[in-house]
Scaffold this motif. Structure first.
Motif: not given
Lengths: 110, 122
Positions: A81-110
């Motif tokens: 249950t403690g894993d309930e959180a928002d999860y984000y991926c991230g990496t570097w984008d060579t074209t943008l010359s910057g860090v990019v993130f995903g929009g986030g995924t909300k994990l629900t532990v039922l």
């Protein structure tokens, strides 16, 4: 609109396994390392996975990451249950010359 | 203990300026690239800017380029973000974060501050 694409939400029961996907392109995920973060409400993000599949010290091996081509995946096993959180991926984008993130995924532990 | 502590946030009118600071401790500050990330209320993470370990290289998000300047003082273990011409849509929590490994590209942000809130409103 985020550069990296994640599902808005995932859910699973305690003890189960869940996967969170992160899709990009050759300018970001395809040629750079991916990191994963989780964020509990009202707190700062915390690094879970770096360099696609490495865990910082203190992160349990229930969390694992992988990358294939222009996509990455976070797998969490033995959900708590403690894993309930928002999860984000991230990496570097060579074209943008910057860090990019995903929009986030909300994990629900039922 | 490795720690980052932001300060400088607050309420500012549209068109105003703010200077955010991030005090680092517990690690060799001058060896790591540093990054600012913001989070709009109820939304996801947005990268703002990164500065190399030496301060010689800086990177900015297109949405903020020309309105912000990132800098660092390695003698004082401090990261700064000067923000000007602020807009209502810049309202967010601003985090500073440390790159896990030496290098120009901040792969893996392993230490984050607690965040400082910037509110742009008249």
């Amino acid at each position: 609109q985020s550069v990296l694409t994640q599902p808005p939400s995932v859910s699973a029961a305690p003890g189960q396994r869940v996967t969170i996907s992160c899709s990009g392109n050759n300018y970001n995920i395809g040629n750079n390392y991916v990191s994963w973060y989780h964020q509990l409400p009202g707190t700062a993000p915390k690094l879970l996975i770096y360099d696609n599949n490495k865990r910082p010290s203190g992160i349990p091996d229930r969390f694992s990451g992988s990358k294939s081509g222009t996509s990455a995946t976070l797998v969490i096993t033995g959900l708590q249950t403690g894993d309930e959180a928002d999860y984000y991926c991230g990496t570097w984008d060579t074209t943008l010359s910057g860090v990019v993130f995903g929009g986030g995924t909300k994990l629900t532990v039922l | 203990e490795v720690q980052l502590l932001e300060s400088g946030g607050g309420l500012v009118q549209p068109g105003g300026s703010l200077r955010l600071s991030c005090a680092a401790s517990g690690f060799t500050f001058s060896s790591h690239a540093m990054t600012w990330v913001r989070q709009f209320p109820g939304k996801g993470l947005e990268w703002v800017s990164t500065v190399s370990s030496s301060g010689d290289h800086t990177f900015y998000a297109d949405s903020l380029r020309g309105r912000i300047t990132i800098s660092r003082d390695n003698s004082q273990d401090t990261l700064m973000l000067q923000m000007s011409s602020l807009r209502v849509e810049d309202t967010a929590v601003y985090y500073c974060a440390k790159a896990m490994k030496p290098g120009l590209v901040p792969y893996g942000l392993d230490v984050w501050g607690q965040g400082t809130t910037v509110t742009v409103s008249s």
